[in-house]
Design a protein around this motif. Sequence first.
Motif, mmCIF file in Angstrom:
data_model
loop_
_atom_site.group_PDB
_atom_site.id
_atom_site.type_symbol
_atom_site.label_atom_id
_atom_site.label_comp_id
_atom_site.label_asym_id
_atom_site.label_seq_id
_atom_site.Cartn_x
_atom_site.Cartn_y
_atom_site.Cartn_z
ATOM 1 N N TYR A 66 0.843 -1.190 0.000
ATOM 2 C CA TYR A 66 0.000 0.000 0.000
ATOM 3 C C TYR A 66 0.877 1.237 0.000
ATOM 4 O O TYR A 66 1.962 1.242 0.577
ATOM 5 C CB TYR A 66 -0.847 0.051 1.280
ATOM 6 N N PHE B 213 -9.224 -4.964 1.271
ATOM 7 C CA PHE B 213 -8.955 -3.629 0.725
ATOM 8 C C PHE B 213 -7.812 -3.736 -0.294
ATOM 9 O O PHE B 213 -6.664 -3.962 0.094
ATOM 10 C CB PHE B 213 -8.557 -2.655 1.837
ATOM 11 N N LYS C 199 -6.646 0.343 -4.793
ATOM 12 C CA LYS C 199 -7.726 1.280 -4.502
ATOM 13 C C LYS C 199 -7.504 2.003 -3.177
ATOM 14 O O LYS C 199 -7.917 3.155 -3.020
ATOM 15 C CB LYS C 199 -9.036 0.484 -4.461
ATOM 16 N N TYR C 200 -6.875 1.360 -2.228
ATOM 17 C CA TYR C 200 -6.762 1.927 -0.879
ATOM 18 C C TYR C 200 -5.337 2.379 -0.557
ATOM 19 O O TYR C 200 -4.373 1.813 -1.045
ATOM 20 C CB TYR C 200 -7.203 0.904 0.168
ATOM 21 N N TYR D 37 -7.551 2.225 6.223
ATOM 22 C CA TYR D 37 -7.445 2.131 4.767
ATOM 23 C C TYR D 37 -8.249 3.249 4.131
ATOM 24 O O TYR D 37 -9.461 3.327 4.305
ATOM 25 C CB TYR D 37 -7.860 0.724 4.306
ATOM 26 N N ILE E 208 -9.404 6.052 1.068
ATOM 27 C CA ILE E 208 -9.714 6.160 -0.355
ATOM 28 C C ILE E 208 -9.333 7.569 -0.798
ATOM 29 O O ILE E 208 -9.729 8.559 -0.176
ATOM 30 C CB ILE E 208 -11.214 5.894 -0.615
ATOM 31 N N GLY F 144 -11.847 4.489 4.232
ATOM 32 C CA GLY F 144 -12.580 3.472 3.480
ATOM 33 C C GLY F 144 -12.786 2.194 4.276
ATOM 34 O O GLY F 144 -13.629 1.368 3.928
#
Lengths: 391, 391
Positions: A56, A99, A103-104, A158, A160, A169
Amino acid sequence: MKIKRIRTIGLVAMAALVLAACGNLKNSSFGSNDSSNTATSTKTTTTTGSTGSEFYQGVIKNGTYRTSKSRGVNVSQNDNVMNLKSFETGLLDVSKKVFSTEKYVFQEGQYVDSSTVENWLGRVSKSNPTGLNPKNNGKKGATTRNPIYLQQLEEQDYMIQNGSKMSLGGVTVGLGMNSVDYYQKVQYGATYETNISTTELTAQGKKMANTVLQRLRQKSALKSVPIVLALYKQSSNDSLVGGNMIAYAVSKNGSTSVSDWKSLDWNNYVFPATSESKNSGANNNDESDFSSFKSHVENFFPNLSGVTANAHYKDKALSKLSVNITTKFYSETEIISFTQYLATAAKRYLPSGVPVEITVKSANGDIQSFLARTAKGSSYYTHIFSDQGNN
Amino acid sequence: MKIKRIRTIGLVAMAALVLAACGNLKNSSFGSNDSSNTATSTKTTTTTGSTGSEFYQGVIKNGTYRTSKSRGVNVSQNDNVMNLKSFETGLLDVSKKVFSTEKYVFQEGQYVDSSTVENWLGRVSKSNPTGLNPKNNGKKGATTRNPIYLQQLEEQDYMIQNGSKMSLGGVTVGLGMNSVDYYQKVQYGATYETNISTTELTAQGKKMANTVLQRLRQKSALKSVPIVLALYKQSSNDSLVGGNMIAYAVSKNGSTSVSDWKSLDWNNYVFPATSESKNSGANNNDESDFSSFKSHVENFFPNLSGVTANAHYKDKALSKLSVNITTKFYSETEIISFTQYLATAAKRYLPSGVPVEITVKSANGDIQSFLARTAKGSSYYTHIFSDQGNN
């Protein structure tokens, strides 16, 4: 004052630059793709930049990393740092199931602060009504006392990213459950151990997780976001590998309890197996591959003091291999030749299709060289540290 | 006995496999290219495999690395291990000017053994007639005594591989000359220092190198091969960087003296500059690039205990940058985010066109993550060590 202002302006500019430089985050499901490219210098929340989809990106606020509200608590809770490292990487791996890294964006926990975590990790008592561990029953026997079940707790957020905005999110909370609880009968006295079965620590963990979930749902920001609850089984303090994630559950739509727990069959082993660690769950082929590698490497160099590996398994299949080699340092040229040889031998003998990392250290712990191959890669990346030594 | 025989057969097979697996060595100037691919199991001399043309391959004999005949002598001669590391990598770099990595294979020195090196490094005396350092004149004053000029000596062999044969193609001998000679006036007493000017250590080194050359030429195997002589200036024991190669000369056609010395303008500096190390030879732009990087990185994380770099220069131009970052370890997730950020910040702020390596360590010296970029690369390779910690 003047210096400070210049510094602030620099940081805002920096934030914009970092954002412009990365842009790896795919936010295709949040409007047009070009929104992230129209960054202006008014933006102050940005991300670390990605090093590949396995990780991430992290949240930067005003040029500074957004640290956890309970930063440092878990370091003090772990005598074996491997239990913290594998707890956190395990939490990330569980989170990736819910997640996606595309996207996160990862943010260190912002909703449960240090004193809250410290209270929760304590025993319940009149002075600590929110303690999740059982009350002290006054007994000192290994099997008669109430052990400390919950050793560490961590929140991960997490986020967005939508254009210049970052919103929550989802949240993951991990509970690190003791398989061994270490305790003293008298202060500064000898250390005794209470062993806790996996069945018992799992049952206790699930109960505590639901209590934690109810408490989190009372915070307005966490009323309706998905919350992932994950249970981790701590390894003993003398273990060379960390513990493992054992189960997780997802709470959706603001639910205040979870019952649909999914078991995780994740395990760590040390190669070669010792009489204490039989590695019954490890794959025999992986062990014999490692054993071939080890014997060739030991033959290559007359004075290696150790060739061991941490083997990580998910669902009975090898997921990662970390090889540690300790050598007496005689010369830099030996390290170079040895590293070249390792790249050849690792490619030949070690299991393919999984990430492998190899570190070569001198007896005093200074890293000498490093090799790694990704799951899909065929050749090893190698690096020789010629500037490490006197530190 | 049986086990031993199986082992031996395995090694021979292994040697063939390694040879088949690498074959990176270009021996186009030595007959047909396919000679190296017709390896049979009778072959017992092979190479380590290459990790890129910047390194020589090394010689393996019967599956075992061919260690130096004077192995370990230089480790004991150096209180600052950086002086050994940079002496050896410097010797390799000098050798590359004469023996190309594509044509030659590296072999640890086989012609000057430990006792010979130890005698040569001693003072000349009745009991040690081959000592290269001046005789003890009985004086104890820093400027009146005869210092030890020559601190370490290393031989490196450069082999030519032709099909299944490996023959000596040349030799490099390095002389590590003290810029400071540490001595005691009485045994176990306080340590005093004799400073030696670069002019003096260079003159002494050139004289000694010619003596060494004459001695090497007396060995039948070394009668006519090219011999490279290189002078290295040792840094002081408290230096954070190693010393530097300062000059080299090539003896061809069996000549027993060299006079055509080429000076080398190679230097190491520590960034940021301190009051003791002014870094007068370093490039101001490089220093300010590093300083930008450092301040952004320090702002990103509130608790870095150190961001420093070793900057290597050749002919006034930056040739390599090694950045060392020490951080208090709070969590694995911080290390991951920090490493991602470093990749972005390094790309943005650090000088391009030169190899850069960055290591992140915890306060107790455990490596946490590592980043590197080659001279030609644009992005950083990153690696996070999640399995390092309790060692």
